[in-house]
Design a protein around this motif. Structure first.
Motif, PDB file in Angstrom:
ATOM      1  N   SER A  64       0.808  -1.221   0.000  1.00  8.04           N
ATOM      2  CA  SER A  64       0.000   0.000   0.000  1.00  8.04           C
ATOM      3  C   SER A  64       0.839   1.267   0.000  1.00  8.04           C
ATOM      4  O   SER A  64       0.319   2.350  -0.268  1.00  8.04           O
ATOM      5  N   GLY A  65       2.144   1.143   0.268  1.00  6.52           N
ATOM      6  CA  GLY A  65       2.950   2.353   0.363  1.00  6.52           C
ATOM      7  C   GLY A  65       4.112   2.457  -0.592  1.00  6.52           C
ATOM      8  O   GLY A  65       4.688   3.539  -0.756  1.00  6.52           O
ATOM      9  N   LEU A  66       4.487   1.334  -1.231  1.00  8.84           N
ATOM     10  CA  LEU A  66       5.718   1.305  -2.021  1.00  8.84           C
ATOM     11  C   LEU A  66       5.452   0.909  -3.466  1.00  8.84           C
ATOM     12  O   LEU A  66       4.480   0.216  -3.775  1.00  8.84           O
ATOM     13  N   THR A  67       6.367   1.315  -4.339  1.00 10.15           N
ATOM     14  CA  THR A  67       6.348   0.910  -5.745  1.00 10.15           C
ATOM     15  C   THR A  67       7.203  -0.341  -5.903  1.00 10.15           C
ATOM     16  O   THR A  67       8.303  -0.405  -5.338  1.00 10.15           O
ATOM     17  N   PRO A  68       6.755  -1.342  -6.644  1.00 10.20           N
ATOM     18  CA  PRO A  68       7.544  -2.568  -6.800  1.00 10.20           C
ATOM     19  C   PRO A  68       8.928  -2.288  -7.380  1.00 10.20           C
ATOM     20  O   PRO A  68       9.096  -1.378  -8.207  1.00 10.20           O
ATOM     21  N   PRO A  69       9.945  -3.052  -6.977  1.00 11.29           N
ATOM     22  CA  PRO A  69      11.302  -2.856  -7.499  1.00 11.29           C
ATOM     23  C   PRO A  69      11.420  -3.310  -8.944  1.00 11.29           C
ATOM     24  O   PRO A  69      10.651  -4.144  -9.422  1.00 11.29           O
ATOM     25  N   ASP A  70      12.431  -2.780  -9.630  1.00  6.92           N
ATOM     26  CA  ASP A  70      12.679  -3.174 -11.017  1.00  6.92           C
ATOM     27  C   ASP A  70      13.443  -4.486 -11.119  1.00  6.92           C
ATOM     28  O   ASP A  70      13.479  -5.105 -12.181  1.00  6.92           O
ATOM     29  N   SER A  71      14.088  -4.895 -10.022  1.00  4.40           N
ATOM     30  CA  SER A  71      14.827  -6.158 -10.031  1.00  4.40           C
ATOM     31  C   SER A  71      14.746  -6.787  -8.649  1.00  4.40           C
ATOM     32  O   SER A  71      14.344  -6.146  -7.672  1.00  4.40           O
ATOM     33  N   ASP A  72      15.139  -8.078  -8.549  1.00  5.48           N
ATOM     34  CA  ASP A  72      15.044  -8.804  -7.286  1.00  5.48           C
ATOM     35  C   ASP A  72      16.283  -8.643  -6.412  1.00  5.48           C
ATOM     36  O   ASP A  72      16.344  -9.200  -5.317  1.00  5.48           O
ATOM     37  N   GLY A  73      17.279  -7.888  -6.866  1.00  4.29           N
ATOM     38  CA  GLY A  73      18.499  -7.700  -6.092  1.00  4.29           C
ATOM     39  C   GLY A  73      18.267  -6.804  -4.885  1.00  4.29           C
ATOM     40  O   GLY A  73      17.766  -5.689  -5.008  1.00  4.29           O
ATOM     41  N   VAL A  74      18.629  -7.294  -3.705  1.00  2.00           N
ATOM     42  CA  VAL A  74      18.378  -6.584  -2.452  1.00  2.00           C
ATOM     43  C   VAL A  74      19.707  -6.191  -1.808  1.00  2.00           C
ATOM     44  O   VAL A  74      20.644  -6.996  -1.732  1.00  2.00           O
ATOM     45  N   ALA A  75      19.786  -4.956  -1.328  1.00  5.57           N
ATOM     46  CA  ALA A  75      20.908  -4.510  -0.508  1.00  5.57           C
ATOM     47  C   ALA A  75      20.470  -4.496   0.950  1.00  5.57           C
ATOM     48  O   ALA A  75      19.360  -4.052   1.265  1.00  5.57           O
ATOM     49  N   VAL A  76      21.312  -4.994   1.830  1.00  5.02           N
ATOM     50  CA  VAL A  76      21.038  -4.991   3.268  1.00  5.02           C
ATOM     51  C   VAL A  76      22.052  -4.083   3.938  1.00  5.02           C
ATOM     52  O   VAL A  76      23.269  -4.240   3.751  1.00  5.02           O
ATOM     53  N   VAL A  77      21.557  -3.131   4.714  1.00  6.45           N
ATOM     54  CA  VAL A  77      22.426  -2.216   5.470  1.00  6.45           C
ATOM     55  C   VAL A  77      22.060  -2.353   6.934  1.00  6.45           C
ATOM     56  O   VAL A  77      20.888  -2.175   7.310  1.00  6.45           O
ATOM     57  N   THR A  78      23.044  -2.666   7.797  1.00  4.63           N
ATOM     58  CA  THR A  78      22.757  -2.940   9.200  1.00  4.63           C
ATOM     59  C   THR A  78      23.906  -2.485  10.093  1.00  4.63           C
ATOM     60  O   THR A  78      25.056  -2.391   9.638  1.00  4.63           O
ATOM     61  N   ASN A  79      23.593  -2.229  11.361  1.00  2.00           N
ATOM     62  CA  ASN A  79      24.632  -1.945  12.346  1.00  2.00           C
ATOM     63  C   ASN A  79      24.810  -3.115  13.299  1.00  2.00           C
ATOM     64  O   ASN A  79      25.506  -2.993  14.320  1.00  2.00           O
ATOM     65  N   ALA A  80      24.157  -4.256  13.005  1.00  2.00           N
ATOM     66  CA  ALA A  80      24.183  -5.400  13.916  1.00  2.00           C
ATOM     67  C   ALA A  80      24.410  -6.679  13.122  1.00  2.00           C
ATOM     68  O   ALA A  80      23.621  -7.004  12.236  1.00  2.00           O
TER      69      ALA A  80
END
Length: 698
Positions: free
Chosen positions: A289-305
């Protein structure tokens, strides 16, 4: 059913059975309508002059015109009230009253009468046995729930009224909003297909969600959702899974394609996202309901843990997503901007002392990478990190790059302000990183659904009249169960079968065998004996001199196993060289909701034990048929494992499509097994056939 928008945006609402008696449903609905609804509320009760300060009318015809009637009187009176609504020109009716189809034959008769009245007066009727309906833009709470939902862009339908009240209470705390809400009740007239179509054409509904225990007309529902999901996501929780359908089936195919597999196959083909729990339902809805679908399935993960980062990476691996591989330029930029202790590969670990600025730098660089379609930001609370500031930075990154981001800012009270910042930008925040990935996975799935090309079924040139004659002739001879004596049915639809004939004596068996080769296959032909191999009713590699004795042996085994069984003879069939071939199964089971279900998989006598099959709802085109072949675990065997010659995949795919056309053309075919369908380098051969027919539909 026509336009349903008037149902959710009436100018005036009548409550038939309105009362001021404490604890009554009639009072609760009248009070709920008075709370926020700007239109007129008209109580209808011949025993009252006034209800809760509103003037009461004796009947609908005696009062002012209304657009919607809500019925809360006892069952028999409810039927009369619906008739009165039709006569008064009311087009929309919600029947709250229970005591209809859910209560037995008397209630079922009342429900049938509701359907007749709705058809006679062209009524849009919700229920009976319904909690009611809501529309937040209209301030309409025509339910006996405790309060109206928050306003939002999610439209919800549910077969359970209790589910709605519980969800709305939870959603209020989570600040999840809804546009329209419908308690479907018994679905006497309007059902899930009607609301999918209505909300799919509503530009203000971003996502349609539902809790369903059954689907009235599976074929209609699939048609509606296939159309709607090209633009609007549909997410469903389907409760009441059962193996009853499989237990009731007599064929291999029926045992494989039970009710639950029918739902799974049909919903997937139509582009519906299937949630396995209420949590998954709303995790998906919040992302969609809030986001536009991505153009590709590649995901970046950014974390401090580190730990939550590993959990997130695992969740991506379990989903239909992938951890994006950064370009050399992105990797070099990350190494130059991050501390030496940080991990600059994906997942990016900005380490525990990360500031908002470090998070933002890493996220900016990741989102700028062409291999990244979306991102997950995961954070544990630290003394040097203000979640509200981090949320603002995440929102800025999403606006700059236009790629969807989901977050897991883990914690309790610390997350409140950050949640609000993210929510206003349409970014969902989840406590559990795996749930964040689940929401992103649903978003990505919908993106692929929107891009799909609908696969139209191929129409083959077949001999339909010959097939009809075979079905009619065979059923006249042997009832509802057909076997190898009807192999011509497959040939009429262009499905290859080995040479052979059904014979009724040992001498005839020898004469046929002599024309087929040095060795033949012999099979008992009996509509009453389902699995002939189990009783020794199949003989393979029979030499010519043994054919007469084998004929007598097969008949003796049939008599010993089932003395009253109808035996039509013995099929004598050419012996095929199976050294480079694979036994598969192609079959059909007609599901009561979805119609014909196609099954393809590894065949033979152990088909149910191996359980390596794919299921689709017919009719299907070439792409779906090919995907069935690709889907099974044994696909490498067909492709040529361990030096074997590959099977003719195109021939398998064509056979599945031809069978799809056959069972779509003939609804009388309830079940059909081609087992085995032998697939070799030079094509396919249908070796055995079993069909169950509804003779009344021929």
């Amino acid at each position: 059913m026509g336009d349903l928008s008037p149902l959710f945006d009436p100018d005036a609402v009548a409550v038939i059975g309105a009362t001021d008696r404490d604890g009554s449903v009639g009072r609760a609905i009248t009070e709920n309508l008075q709370d926020e609804f700007d239109g007129a509320v008209v109580p209808v009760n011949p025993s009252r002059e006034e209800v809760l300060g509103l003037p009461c009318v004796q009947s609908l015809e005696a009062g002012p015109p209304v657009d919607l009637a809500v019925v809360v009187v006892p069952p028999d009176a409810a039927v009369d009230a619906v008739r009165d609504a039709g006569r008064a020109g009311v087009e929309n009716v919600v029947v709250i009253t229970a005591g209809f189809g859910e209560t037995g034959s008397e209630g079922a008769n009342r429900e049938r009468r509701l359907r007749e009245l709705a058809a006679e007066y062209e009524l849009s009727l919700v229920g009976p046995n319904s909690l009611g309906i809501m529309s937040t833009p209209a301030g309409l709470n025509a339910t006996f729930g405790p309060e109206i939902a928050r306003e939002g862009s999610i439209s919800l339908m549910s077969q359970s009224g209790a589910f709605i009240t519980a969800v709305l209470d939870w959603a209020s705390e989570q600040d999840v909003g809804f546009r329209h809400v419908v308690s479907l009740g018994n679905k006497a007239v309007l059902d899930e297909s009607d609301f999918v179509r209505a909300w799919g054409s509503d530009p203000e509904t971003d996502v349609v969600i539902g809790y369903l225990e059954s689907i009235v007309d599976g074929e209609s529902f699939l048609e509606a959702t296939r159309e709607v999901t090209t633009d609007t996501p549909v997410v469903i929780v389907k409760a009441g899974r059962t193996a009853a359908g499989a237990k009731a089936a007599s064929s291999h195919t029926g045992a494989i394609a039970g009710s639950e597999r029918a739902y799974r196959a049909g919903l997937a083909q139509a582009g519906v996202i299937r949630a396995e729990s209420v949590q998954e339902l709303f995790d998906a809805a919040r992302a969609l309901s809030g986001l536009t679908p991505p153009d590709s399935d590649g995901v970046a993960v950014v974390t401090n843990a580190g730990g939550p980062g590993v959990l997130t990476t695992d969740a991506v691996g379990d989903a239909d997503l992938s951890i994006a591989r950064f370009t050399d330029e992105t990797s070099a930029a990350l190494e130059a901007s991050m501390p030496a202790e940080a991990n600059t590969h994906n997942p990016i670990d900005v380490i525990g002392d990360a500031t908002v600025e470090r998070f933002e730098t890493a996220l900016d660089l990741a989102l700028a990478d062409p291999n990244v379609g979306s991102a997950v930001v995961v954070s544990a609370p630290t003394a040097v990190l203000a979640y509200e500031d981090l949320a603002a930075a995440i929102v800025d990154c999403q606006r700059r790059h236009g790629k969807p981001i989901v977050t897991s800012l883990m914690g309790g009270s610390r997350t409140g302000a950050a949640d609000r910042v993210l929510r206003e930008a349409g970014i969902p925040n989840y406590f559990d990183p795996a749930r964040a990935v689940g929401g992103l996975d649903a978003l990505s799935t919908f993106g692929r659904t929107r891009k799909r090309t609908l696969d139209e079924p191929t129409r083959f040139d077949v001999d339909e009249e010959r097939a009809r004659e075979i079905l009619n002739r065979a059923t006249e001879r042997s009832g509802t169960q057909l076997g190898v004596e009807s192999m011509d049915l497959l040939e009429a639809y262009g499905i290859p079968t080995p040479p052979g004939s059904v014979v009724t004596g040992p001498d005839e068996a020898l004469a046929v065998a002599s024309e087929l080769g040095e060795e033949v296959v012999m099979k008992l032909v009996s509509p009453d004996i389902s699995h002939k191999s189990d009783i020794g009713g199949v003989a393979v590699g029979v030499a010519l001199e043994d054919v007469p004795d084998t004929y007598e042996t097969l008949l003796t085994r049939a008599r010993n196993y089932q003395p009253d069984a109808t035996v039509l003879g013995v099929q004598v069939q050419e012996q095929l060289d199976l050294d480079d071939s694979t036994e598969t199964i192609v079959g059909v089971n007609r599901d009561p909701q979805f119609g014909p279900l196609l099954v393809f998989g590894l065949g033979g006598i152990f088909v149910e034990v191996l359980d390596d099959t794919a299921v689709r709802v017919a009719p299907i085109g070439r792409d779906e048929a090919a995907s069935m072949v690709e889907e099974i675990r044994a696909n490498p065997l067909l492709r040529g494992a361990r030096g074997r010659e590959p099977a003719d995949i195109d021939a398998i795919v064509e056979t599945i499509q031809r069978l799809s056309q056959l069972v779509t053309t003939f609804p009388a075919i309830l079940e059909l097994d081609v087992n085995p369908l032998v697939a070799g380098p030079d094509g396919v051969q249908a070796i055995d056939l079993r069909v169950t027919v509804d003779t009344e539909k021929l």
